[in-house]
Design an enzyme around this catalytic site. Structure first.
Site, PDB file in Angstrom:
ATOM      1  N   ASP A  16      52.354 -32.784 -16.345  1.00  0.00           N
ATOM      2  CA  ASP A  16      52.314 -32.339 -17.610  1.00  0.00           C
ATOM      3  C   ASP A  16      51.775 -33.448 -18.619  1.00  0.00           C
ATOM      4  O   ASP A  16      51.860 -34.634 -18.327  1.00  0.00           O
ATOM      5  CB  ASP A  16      53.666 -32.379 -18.097  1.00  0.00           C
ATOM      6  CG  ASP A  16      53.747 -31.056 -19.291  1.00  0.00           C
ATOM      7  OD1 ASP A  16      52.815 -30.809 -19.728  1.00  0.00           O
ATOM      8  OD2 ASP A  16      55.339 -31.004 -19.855  1.00  0.00           O
ATOM      9  N   ASN A  62      51.942 -19.887 -18.103  1.00  0.00           N
ATOM     10  CA  ASN A  62      50.647 -20.285 -18.901  1.00  0.00           C
ATOM     11  C   ASN A  62      49.807 -19.438 -19.007  1.00  0.00           C
ATOM     12  O   ASN A  62      48.749 -19.748 -19.832  1.00  0.00           O
ATOM     13  CB  ASN A  62      50.148 -21.373 -17.705  1.00  0.00           C
ATOM     14  CG  ASN A  62      50.966 -23.084 -17.553  1.00  0.00           C
ATOM     15  OD1 ASN A  62      51.005 -23.467 -16.811  1.00  0.00           O
ATOM     16  ND2 ASN A  62      51.566 -23.257 -18.865  1.00  0.00           N
TER      17      ASN A  62
HETATM   18  C1  IPE Z   1      54.907 -26.718 -16.697  1.00  0.00           C
HETATM   19  O1  IPE Z   1      54.119 -27.356 -17.805  1.00  0.00           O
HETATM   20  C2  IPE Z   1      53.686 -25.955 -15.965  1.00  0.00           C
HETATM   21  C3  IPE Z   1      52.680 -26.935 -15.222  1.00  0.00           C
HETATM   22  C4  IPE Z   1      52.655 -27.988 -15.268  1.00  0.00           C
HETATM   23  C5  IPE Z   1      51.868 -26.222 -14.668  1.00  0.00           C
HETATM   24  P1  IPE Z   1      54.166 -26.531 -19.278  1.00  0.00           P
HETATM   25  O2  IPE Z   1      53.397 -27.703 -20.199  1.00  0.00           O
HETATM   26  O3  IPE Z   1      53.616 -25.133 -19.031  1.00  0.00           O
HETATM   27  O4  IPE Z   1      55.745 -26.205 -19.449  1.00  0.00           O
HETATM   28  P2  IPE Z   1      56.364 -26.302 -20.823  1.00  0.00           P
HETATM   29  O5  IPE Z   1      55.682 -25.188 -21.834  1.00  0.00           O
HETATM   30  O6  IPE Z   1      56.537 -27.691 -21.693  1.00  0.00           O
HETATM   31  O7  IPE Z   1      57.916 -26.037 -20.802  1.00  0.00           O
HETATM   32  C1  IPE Z   2      49.939 -29.612 -17.806  1.00  0.00           C
HETATM   33  O1  IPE Z   2      49.418 -30.459 -18.954  1.00  0.00           O
HETATM   34  C2  IPE Z   2      48.767 -28.936 -17.028  1.00  0.00           C
HETATM   35  C3  IPE Z   2      49.216 -27.374 -17.003  1.00  0.00           C
HETATM   36  C4  IPE Z   2      50.147 -26.853 -17.617  1.00  0.00           C
HETATM   37  C5  IPE Z   2      48.077 -26.550 -16.709  1.00  0.00           C
HETATM   38  P1  IPE Z   2      49.610 -29.532 -20.517  1.00  0.00           P
HETATM   39  O2  IPE Z   2      48.413 -28.773 -20.537  1.00  0.00           O
HETATM   40  O3  IPE Z   2      50.827 -28.795 -20.396  1.00  0.00           O
HETATM   41  O4  IPE Z   2      49.595 -30.823 -21.489  1.00  0.00           O
HETATM   42  P2  IPE Z   2      50.581 -30.579 -22.925  1.00  0.00           P
HETATM   43  O5  IPE Z   2      52.081 -30.488 -22.335  1.00  0.00           O
HETATM   44  O6  IPE Z   2      50.113 -29.622 -23.820  1.00  0.00           O
HETATM   45  O7  IPE Z   2      50.355 -31.965 -23.205  1.00  0.00           O
HETATM   46 MG    MG Z   3      52.763 -29.288 -21.008  1.00  0.00          MG
END
Ligand code: IPE
Ligand code: IPE
Ligand code: MG
Length: 260
Positions: free
Chosen positions: A35, A83
């Site tokens: 993340d 997502n």
């Molecule tokens: C969790 O991260 C999913 C992945 C790392 C693929 P998100 O960024 O989507 O989760 P939330 O929305 O912060 O809970």
């Molecule tokens: C995790 O990084 C990757 C995926 C969920 C695919 P994020 O895209 O969630 O990054 P933040 O949480 O917005 O910083």
């Molecule tokens: Mg995220």
């Protein structure tokens, strides 16, 4: 462990001692919630997709380091069932990145004797992305060093529903054969219906970017996993950060509900 700690961690930052890691207590299964790619990009005034691209190097390094340490299963959360709510441009960009990265990395992973598999519903992915994962699986399915489990279009609640449906189907089949469909179900029987049926539960879940939630990740499987959070954003994650997380894991007192 396949290599010495000095080899795996050649330049530890001050204050971090690789020798503190107990090579006999390396988790068999490490699950990661990658993340913070978006925030990493935002800090640099870049498009979010640039953050996802930068995250690939962290994935590469984590795979190499985990397999050198003797981790048997590394599960990486790459795309959740939630997502899809992201802007179309980001979703399309991510799917494209998965396909391209898989194609580019599969030979290297194969040479490293890494087996690639996925958990999640691949049927909803664009054909190119689905095929890249399927081809990687086909090519590497007999490899034995470490299994890389890519969670893609993965949602734990959806997975648990599928497992429940499988149980209902089994009970109906039992009834049709004249058996008792109300026979009690064991945890092991239920878990057979999960994507992870043949994978041990993770001993540790690592989440980057400081968030303290599971976001629909492996809810059944992590019942007794240690949760380790780091503030590091995923593109900045490297072998030394993995080492810190594993040291934190090894410092935990795992009781499983018993008294020690
Ligand atoms: C969790 O991260 C999913 C992945 C790392 C693929 P998100 O960024 O989507 O989760 P939330 O929305 O912060 O809970
Ligand atoms: C995790 O990084 C990757 C995926 C969920 C695919 P994020 O895209 O969630 O990054 P933040 O949480 O917005 O910083
Ligand atoms: Mg995220």
């Amino acid at each position: 462990m396949n290599k010495t700690l000095d080899y795996i961690f050649p330049n530890p930052p001050k204050g971090l001692d690789p020798a503190a890691l107990d090579p006999r207590a390396i988790p068999e299964h490490v699950a990661v919630i990658m993340d913070g790619n978006g925030r990493w990009a935002k800090k640099r005034a870049l498009n979010r997709l640039k953050g996802h691209k930068a995250g690939i190097e962290a994935v590469r390094e984590t795979i190499r380091c985990a397999s050198d340490l003797g981790v048997r299963y590394l599960t990486i959360y790459s795309f959740s069932t939630e997502n899809w709510k992201r802007p179309q441009e980001e979703v399309v960009g991510l799917m494209d990145l998965f396909a391209k990265t898989m194609l580019a990395e599969v030979n290297g992973l194969h040479e490293e004797n890494v087996r690639v598999r996925t958990i999640g519903d691949l049927s909803a992915l664009p054909a190119e992305t689905r095929e890249a994962f399927e081809e990687a699986w086909l090519k590497t399915r007999d490899n034995t060093r470490m299994t890389l489990v890519v969670a893609v279009n993965y949602g734990s609640r959806q997975e648990i529903l599928h497992a429940a449906e499988a149980c209902v189907r089994r009970a109906l089949a039992t009834a049709a054969e004249g058996g008792d469909p109300t026979a009690p179900l064991t945890e092991a029987e239920f878990a057979q219906g999960l994507y992870t049926a043949d994978i041990p539960d993770p001993e540790v879940v690592i989440r980057t970017s400081g968030e303290m939630r599971l976001s629909n990740y492996l809810l059944w499987q992590v019942a007794y996993s240690e949760f380790v959070a780091t503030d590091v954003l995923w593109p900045d994650f490297d072998r030394y950060e993995l080492l810190r997380c594993l040291l934190e894991f090894q410092s935990r007192d795992r009781r499983f509900g018993a008294v020690k």
